[in-house]
Design a protein around this motif. Structure first.
Motif, mmCIF file in Angstrom:
data_model
loop_
_atom_site.group_PDB
_atom_site.id
_atom_site.type_symbol
_atom_site.label_atom_id
_atom_site.label_comp_id
_atom_site.label_asym_id
_atom_site.label_seq_id
_atom_site.Cartn_x
_atom_site.Cartn_y
_atom_site.Cartn_z
ATOM 1 N N VAL A 68 5.611 -2.616 2.190
ATOM 2 C CA VAL A 68 4.724 -3.534 1.473
ATOM 3 C C VAL A 68 3.303 -3.436 2.018
ATOM 4 O O VAL A 68 2.325 -3.449 1.257
ATOM 5 C CB VAL A 68 5.244 -4.983 1.559
ATOM 6 N N LEU A 69 3.164 -3.333 3.338
ATOM 7 C CA LEU A 69 1.841 -3.197 3.951
ATOM 8 C C LEU A 69 1.135 -1.949 3.425
ATOM 9 O O LEU A 69 -0.027 -2.006 2.994
ATOM 10 C CB LEU A 69 1.973 -3.127 5.471
ATOM 11 N N VAL A 70 1.821 -0.817 3.461
ATOM 12 C CA VAL A 70 1.222 0.437 3.012
ATOM 13 C C VAL A 70 0.899 0.368 1.523
ATOM 14 O O VAL A 70 -0.157 0.822 1.079
ATOM 15 C CB VAL A 70 2.173 1.619 3.306
ATOM 16 N N SER A 71 1.793 -0.214 0.753
ATOM 17 C CA SER A 71 1.569 -0.356 -0.686
ATOM 18 C C SER A 71 0.351 -1.218 -0.980
ATOM 19 O O SER A 71 -0.473 -0.888 -1.839
ATOM 20 C CB SER A 71 2.811 -0.955 -1.349
ATOM 21 N N ALA A 72 0.218 -2.331 -0.277
ATOM 22 C CA ALA A 72 -0.918 -3.229 -0.494
ATOM 23 C C ALA A 72 -2.238 -2.538 -0.169
ATOM 24 O O ALA A 72 -3.226 -2.689 -0.894
ATOM 25 C CB ALA A 72 -0.754 -4.485 0.350
ATOM 26 N N LYS A 73 -2.249 -1.767 0.908
ATOM 27 C CA LYS A 73 -3.480 -1.067 1.286
ATOM 28 C C LYS A 73 -3.845 0.007 0.273
ATOM 29 O O LYS A 73 -5.031 0.283 0.040
ATOM 30 C CB LYS A 73 -3.315 -0.436 2.673
#
Length: 210
Positions: free
Chosen positions: A102-107
């Protein structure tokens, strides 16, 4: 994608994704063979006490990222499972893989996003660990973060269909072989998969074939 903008629909998506991840983890727990699996930074010494469903709901509540981020995070997890066959999703690593995806996707997807320290608090880990999880997840993906519109649409259609019929995903063994090859081939043919696609290896939902 407009349908996923609804809060009620997103709640259903979150519930479905958590159910899918929970089943994948439990299946791989049953086939767990430490001799053939690599341990990684994503693995905990014990199973987290919080369920996958509650954990994903917590991320959904506090991350404040766009709905598309959760679809893309699912695609990333699918890619990770394909690229890292010796790191199957199980009860010991699913939570850390989830917060990292989710972190990588949001960035990648959102213009505005929280920093790693904030995501660390949401995920119940420290900032240093969050940094390491992000880096290992990116290397595990081979830094292949781009998701074509057709791939994104395919995953959205899959989620819509599965939520509508509430049918379980295909039972994929840890070796990546479907226990129902005919149905898997039908799914494969339905999405018109070929090896020349720009998103080769993740152009269709593999139901986290880990």
């Amino acid at each position: 994608m407009a349908e996923f903008e609804s809060s009620q629909v997103m709640q259903k998506v979150i519930k479905f994704l958590s159910s899918l991840l929970q089943r994948a983890a439990e299946t791989n727990d049953a086939f767990r063979d430490l001799a053939s699996q690599k341990l990684s930074i994503f693995h905990g010494l014990t199973r987290p006490t919080i369920s996958v469903g509650c954990y994903l709901e917590r991320i959904f509540k506090y991350a404040n990222c766009s709905p598309s981020c959760f679809i893309v995070a699912y695609i990333y997890l699918d890619r990770f499972a394909i690229k890292q066959p010796f790191l199957p999703i199980n009860s010991y690593n699913v939570h850390r893989l989830l917060i990292a995806s989710v972190l990588v996707s949001a960035k990648f997807m959102d213009d505005i996003f929280y920093n790693n320290a904030y995501y660390a608090k949401v995920g119940g880990i420290n900032t240093m660990e969050m940094n390491l999880l992000e880096m290992d997840f990116l290397f595990g993906l081979g830094f292949e973060l781009n998701v074509s519109p057709s791939t994104f649409h395919t995953y959205c259609c899959y989620l819509q269909r599965e939520m509508m019929f509430e049918s379980p995903p295909l039972n994929i063994t840890p070796s990546g072989t479907s226990t129902d090859s005919n149905n898997y081939n039908k799914l494969h043919n339905h999405y018109g998969i070929n090896n020349n696609n720009e998103d080769a290896g993740s152009t269709h939902p593999r139901q986290l074939a880990v």
